[in-house]
Design a protein around this motif. Structure first.
Motif, PDB file in Angstrom:
ATOM      1  N   LEU A 275      14.865  90.885  78.672  1.00 46.73           N
ATOM      2  CA  LEU A 275      15.152  89.455  78.746  1.00 46.73           C
ATOM      3  C   LEU A 275      16.618  89.208  78.405  1.00 46.73           C
ATOM      4  CD1 LEU A 275      12.040  87.931  76.911  1.00 46.73           C
ATOM      5  CD2 LEU A 275      12.489  87.912  79.370  1.00 46.73           C
ATOM      6  N   THR A 276      17.277  88.414  79.233  1.00 48.32           N
ATOM      7  CA  THR A 276      18.676  88.046  78.987  1.00 48.32           C
ATOM      8  C   THR A 276      18.869  86.573  79.335  1.00 48.32           C
ATOM      9  OG1 THR A 276      19.337  88.691  81.226  1.00 48.32           O
ATOM     10  CG2 THR A 276      19.566  90.358  79.497  1.00 48.32           C
ATOM     11  N   THR A 277      19.973  86.006  78.876  1.00 45.92           N
ATOM     12  CA  THR A 277      20.303  84.617  79.201  1.00 45.92           C
ATOM     13  C   THR A 277      21.648  84.560  79.918  1.00 45.92           C
ATOM     14  OG1 THR A 277      21.055  84.487  76.893  1.00 45.92           O
ATOM     15  CG2 THR A 277      19.010  83.338  77.453  1.00 45.92           C
ATOM     16  N   LEU A 278      21.706  83.739  80.941  1.00 42.34           N
ATOM     17  CA  LEU A 278      22.933  83.588  81.719  1.00 42.34           C
ATOM     18  C   LEU A 278      22.850  82.315  82.564  1.00 42.34           C
ATOM     19  CD1 LEU A 278      25.471  85.374  81.811  1.00 42.34           C
ATOM     20  CD2 LEU A 278      24.680  86.279  83.995  1.00 42.34           C
ATOM     21  N   HIS A 279      23.978  81.945  83.154  1.00 35.64           N
ATOM     22  CA  HIS A 279      24.040  80.747  83.994  1.00 35.64           C
ATOM     23  C   HIS A 279      23.666  81.035  85.449  1.00 35.64           C
ATOM     24  CE1 HIS A 279      27.863  82.841  83.626  1.00 35.64           C
ATOM     25  NE2 HIS A 279      28.178  82.418  84.837  1.00 35.64           N
ATOM     26  N   TYR A 280      23.011  82.181  85.678  1.00 38.45           N
ATOM     27  CA  TYR A 280      22.598  82.527  87.038  1.00 38.45           C
ATOM     28  C   TYR A 280      21.396  83.458  86.947  1.00 38.45           C
ATOM     29  CZ  TYR A 280      22.999  83.986  91.957  1.00 38.45           C
ATOM     30  OH  TYR A 280      22.756  84.212  93.288  1.00 38.45           O
ATOM     31  N   ALA A 281      20.529  83.389  87.956  1.00 37.56           N
ATOM     32  CA  ALA A 281      19.395  84.306  88.082  1.00 37.56           C
ATOM     33  C   ALA A 281      19.233  84.632  89.564  1.00 37.56           C
ATOM     34  CB  ALA A 281      18.127  83.676  87.514  1.00 37.56           C
ATOM     35  N   ASP A 282      18.445  85.649  89.857  1.00 41.57           N
ATOM     36  CA  ASP A 282      18.365  86.140  91.234  1.00 41.57           C
ATOM     37  C   ASP A 282      17.381  85.388  92.126  1.00 41.57           C
ATOM     38  OD1 ASP A 282      20.297  88.120  90.924  1.00 41.57           O
ATOM     39  OD2 ASP A 282      18.853  89.541  90.095  1.00 41.57           O
ATOM     40  N   ASP A 283      16.636  84.437  91.577  1.00 43.66           N
ATOM     41  CA  ASP A 283      15.652  83.731  92.414  1.00 43.66           C
ATOM     42  C   ASP A 283      15.587  82.255  92.038  1.00 43.66           C
ATOM     43  OD1 ASP A 283      14.569  84.146  89.915  1.00 43.66           O
ATOM     44  OD2 ASP A 283      12.511  84.322  90.653  1.00 43.66           O
ATOM     45  N   LEU A 284      16.720  81.595  92.058  1.00 42.23           N
ATOM     46  CA  LEU A 284      16.774  80.215  91.590  1.00 42.23           C
ATOM     47  C   LEU A 284      16.126  79.213  92.551  1.00 42.23           C
ATOM     48  CD1 LEU A 284      20.341  79.986  90.003  1.00 42.23           C
ATOM     49  CD2 LEU A 284      18.136  80.124  88.849  1.00 42.23           C
ATOM     50  N   LYS A 285      15.926  79.612  93.792  1.00 40.90           N
ATOM     51  CA  LYS A 285      15.333  78.723  94.800  1.00 40.90           C
ATOM     52  C   LYS A 285      16.195  77.471  95.031  1.00 40.90           C
ATOM     53  CE  LYS A 285      11.566  81.306  95.145  1.00 40.90           C
ATOM     54  NZ  LYS A 285      11.964  82.415  94.271  1.00 40.90           N
ATOM     55  N   VAL A 286      17.472  77.587  94.746  1.00 41.69           N
ATOM     56  CA  VAL A 286      18.428  76.516  95.024  1.00 41.69           C
ATOM     57  C   VAL A 286      18.916  76.717  96.461  1.00 41.69           C
ATOM     58  CG1 VAL A 286      20.679  75.550  94.380  1.00 41.69           C
ATOM     59  CG2 VAL A 286      19.134  76.410  92.611  1.00 41.69           C
ATOM     60  N   PRO A 287      18.854  75.685  97.326  1.00 44.64           N
ATOM     61  CA  PRO A 287      19.276  75.870  98.721  1.00 44.64           C
ATOM     62  C   PRO A 287      20.663  76.504  98.855  1.00 44.64           C
ATOM     63  CG  PRO A 287      18.191  73.762  98.476  1.00 44.64           C
ATOM     64  CD  PRO A 287      18.312  74.330  97.093  1.00 44.64           C
ATOM     65  N   LYS A 288      21.600  76.067  98.036  1.00 46.86           N
ATOM     66  CA  LYS A 288      22.952  76.617  98.093  1.00 46.86           C
ATOM     67  C   LYS A 288      22.944  78.111  97.777  1.00 46.86           C
ATOM     68  CE  LYS A 288      27.471  76.295  98.368  1.00 46.86           C
ATOM     69  NZ  LYS A 288      28.159  75.871  99.603  1.00 46.86           N
ATOM     70  N   ASP A 289      22.094  78.512  96.839  1.00 48.55           N
ATOM     71  CA  ASP A 289      22.023  79.921  96.461  1.00 48.55           C
ATOM     72  C   ASP A 289      21.460  80.757  97.598  1.00 48.55           C
ATOM     73  OD1 ASP A 289      22.279  82.116  94.640  1.00 48.55           O
ATOM     74  OD2 ASP A 289      20.127  82.043  94.316  1.00 48.55           O
ATOM     75  N   GLN A 290      20.466  80.234  98.266  1.00 50.07           N
ATOM     76  CA  GLN A 290      19.839  80.981  99.356  1.00 50.07           C
ATOM     77  C   GLN A 290      20.820  81.208 100.503  1.00 50.07           C
ATOM     78  OE1 GLN A 290      16.447  78.339  99.761  1.00 50.07           O
ATOM     79  NE2 GLN A 290      15.135  79.720  98.603  1.00 50.07           N
ATOM     80  N   SER A 291      21.585  80.170 100.854  1.00 48.48           N
ATOM     81  CA  SER A 291      22.578  80.327 101.930  1.00 48.48           C
ATOM     82  C   SER A 291      23.719  81.239 101.493  1.00 48.48           C
ATOM     83  CB  SER A 291      23.127  78.962 102.364  1.00 48.48           C
ATOM     84  OG  SER A 291      23.792  78.308 101.293  1.00 48.48           O
ATOM     85  N   PHE A 292      24.111  81.140 100.217  1.00 48.26           N
ATOM     86  CA  PHE A 292      25.168  81.996  99.674  1.00 48.26           C
ATOM     87  C   PHE A 292      24.760  83.460  99.706  1.00 48.26           C
ATOM     88  CE2 PHE A 292      26.415  84.270  95.746  1.00 48.26           C
ATOM     89  CZ  PHE A 292      27.777  84.405  95.976  1.00 48.26           C
ATOM     90  N   ARG A 293      23.564  83.760  99.252  1.00 52.26           N
ATOM     91  CA  ARG A 293      23.109  85.149  99.197  1.00 52.26           C
ATOM     92  C   ARG A 293      23.017  85.753 100.606  1.00 52.26           C
ATOM     93  NH1 ARG A 293      21.456  86.510  94.081  1.00 52.26           N
ATOM     94  NH2 ARG A 293      20.469  88.416  94.813  1.00 52.26           N
ATOM     95  N   THR A 294      22.562  84.959 101.551  1.00 52.17           N
ATOM     96  CA  THR A 294      22.481  85.441 102.938  1.00 52.17           C
ATOM     97  C   THR A 294      23.871  85.741 103.487  1.00 52.17           C
ATOM     98  OG1 THR A 294      20.452  84.186 103.332  1.00 52.17           O
ATOM     99  CG2 THR A 294      21.713  84.866 105.273  1.00 52.17           C
ATOM    100  N   ALA A 295      24.800  84.813 103.273  1.00 57.84           N
ATOM    101  CA  ALA A 295      26.166  84.980 103.786  1.00 57.84           C
ATOM    102  C   ALA A 295      26.877  86.153 103.116  1.00 57.84           C
ATOM    103  CB  ALA A 295      26.964  83.695 103.571  1.00 57.84           C
ATOM    104  N   TYR A 296      26.694  86.303 101.803  1.00 57.80           N
ATOM    105  CA  TYR A 296      27.351  87.385 101.068  1.00 57.80           C
ATOM    106  C   TYR A 296      26.833  88.742 101.539  1.00 57.80           C
ATOM    107  CZ  TYR A 296      29.489  89.807  97.089  1.00 57.80           C
ATOM    108  OH  TYR A 296      30.252  90.638  96.303  1.00 57.80           O
ATOM    109  N   ALA A 297      25.509  88.863 101.677  1.00 59.89           N
ATOM    110  CA  ALA A 297      24.912  90.126 102.124  1.00 59.89           C
ATOM    111  C   ALA A 297      25.388  90.486 103.526  1.00 59.89           C
ATOM    112  CB  ALA A 297      23.391  90.021 102.083  1.00 59.89           C
ATOM    113  N   LYS A 298      25.534  89.486 104.371  1.00 61.41           N
ATOM    114  CA  LYS A 298      25.998  89.731 105.742  1.00 61.41           C
ATOM    115  C   LYS A 298      27.456  90.184 105.752  1.00 61.41           C
ATOM    116  CE  LYS A 298      26.455  87.523 110.279  1.00 61.41           C
ATOM    117  NZ  LYS A 298      26.295  86.262 111.045  1.00 61.41           N
ATOM    118  N   ALA A 299      28.265  89.548 104.917  1.00 58.63           N
ATOM    119  CA  ALA A 299      29.704  89.848 104.907  1.00 58.63           C
ATOM    120  C   ALA A 299      30.028  91.179 104.255  1.00 58.63           C
ATOM    121  CB  ALA A 299      30.459  88.726 104.195  1.00 58.63           C
TER     122      ALA A 299
END
Length: 392
Positions: A275-299
């Motif tokens: 368990l850790t605490t941070l201002h980000y997690a890997d499954d936030l279900k935030v629309p911006k996060d989903q588009s960001f992760r897709t674009a980053y993985a593609k690039a």
């Protein structure tokens, strides 16, 4: 007989048009010069690359521009060496005359960068280093952070450890440098403020990774919990050593999220369940996060981490300032005001800037499941760093 005056008028108009065009070209703004001072070698190298990737991704998503201005990059490897920070920062500010400094990961290096920025009134955006002083005693109108303060995730973990997990005692362990010291202090503030007791604060020099003697001491102290601050290669080795020493199943291990961010592939099963605490997690279900992760993985053919998010948001923050100034980076007051008033649509969830220019943001409790840091809950909502010592 009237053709000569008409021809003269035509030539005059053509000449005026040419002069106007030449003048417009002469006045056309050049690119915004961005100085990237990041670690490209050593234990934090992967973190520096992720920050740069995130920054460049936002620029590319906007046609290679920030608020309509093209971008020119200048890069310096800071080697995570505080002693070299003033010289390296001055290379970018004085030699390359960059419009904005972007860096860095290591808190000690960031302190040196902040001093150079203050001395030269250079615009600085810190895309990782959480040194409390950057938005505390060293705060200034020209210094911003797109990441976190060391206080934020550590304080939130202290609250969780005492309130949710009901631990009464803890031992802390960190590298002996600004980030480690401040992280431990903030955890202790949160933990002891809710009734817990830190039995002992252990440390070792950065970037030393000889943990065995310290693990033996932890085993002898038998606390309810252990809180640590490590990142990069050091985090990989510590998590593996902690499990190998047989402590993982006996004494729960917690940390600021850098312990398991960008390190899970190398840590393997040793990190499972942490368990850790941070201002980000890997499954936030935030629309911006989903588009960001897709674009980053593609690039980049990689999955993004918190460092990539912070680089991406550094570019967003700069774009907000430029937009407020009509794209003119020389209008410093307008740029600063635009950055101060920005509401960043971040993959981590929206955030605003505090009076001291630090993100006011949610801090998440995450659990390692497989190769990701899965969201458990919000550990602290809209957490604003106290910015102790800021006189801005």
């Amino acid at each position: 007989m009237h053709s000569t005056p008409l021809r003269s008028l035509t030539l005059a108009c053509a000449a005026a048009a040419a002069l106007f065009t030449a003048g417009a070209q002469a006045q056309a703004p050049g690119p915004v010069k961005v100085g990237l001072m990041l670690p490209y070698t050593g234990t934090f190298a992967a973190l520096g690359v992720a920050i740069e990737n995130g920054f460049r991704l936002y620029v590319e998503e906007n046609g290679g521009k920030l608020a309509g201005r093209s971008v020119e990059y200048f890069k310096v490897d800071d080697e995570s060496d505080p002693a070299k920070a003033p010289e390296n920062a001055n290379k970018l500010v004085k030699r390359d005359q960059v419009d904005v400094l972007v860096g860095t990961v290591h808190s000690g290096v960031a302190m040196g960068m902040a001093k150079v920025a203050k001395d030269n009134n250079a615009l600085l955006i810190v895309p990782n280093a959480g040194a409390d002083a950057v938005t505390g005693p060293l705060c200034a109108p020209n210094i911003f952070r797109s990441s976190f303060s060391n206080w934020q995730p550590a304080y939130a973990m202290g609250l969780v450890a005492a309130e949710q997990l009901k631990h009464k005692t803890a031992v802390t362990l960190a590298w002996k440098y600004a980030a480690g010291d401040e992280s431990v202090k903030a955890f202790k503030e949160g933990f002891e403020g809710k009734g817990g007791k830190v039995l002992k604060e252990l440390n070792l020099p950065f970037p030393n990774v000889e943990f065995q003697a310290l693990l033996t001491e932890i085993a002898a102290l038998k606390p309810d919990a252990v809180y640590v601050f490590f990142a990069g290669g050091g985090a990989v080795k510590f998590v593996k050593d902690y499990a190998a020493a047989g402590l993982k199943e006996k004494i729960p291990l917690y940390g600021a999220g850098f312990l398991t961010d960008g390190t899970l592939e190398a840590q393997g099963d040793a990190a499972s369940g942490l368990l850790t605490t941070l201002h980000y997690a890997d499954d936030l279900k935030v629309p911006k996060d989903q588009s960001f992760r897709t674009a980053y993985a593609k690039a980049y053919k990689l999955q993004p981490d918190v460092y990539a998010v912070q680089g991406y948001d550094a570019a967003q923050l700069l774009a907000a300032g430029l937009k407020a100034a009509g794209g003119d980076i020389s209008k410093r007051d307008a740029v600063v005001k635009g950055m101060e008033q920005a509401r960043i649509d971040s993959p981590r969830g929206p955030f605003t800037m505090s009076r001291a220019h630090n993100p006011v943001q949610d801090i998440y409790l995450r659990k390692v499941v497989g190769k990701s840091n899965q969201l458990v809950s919000v550990a602290a909502r809209s957490l604003d760093d106290p910015a102790r010592g800021c006189r801005m």
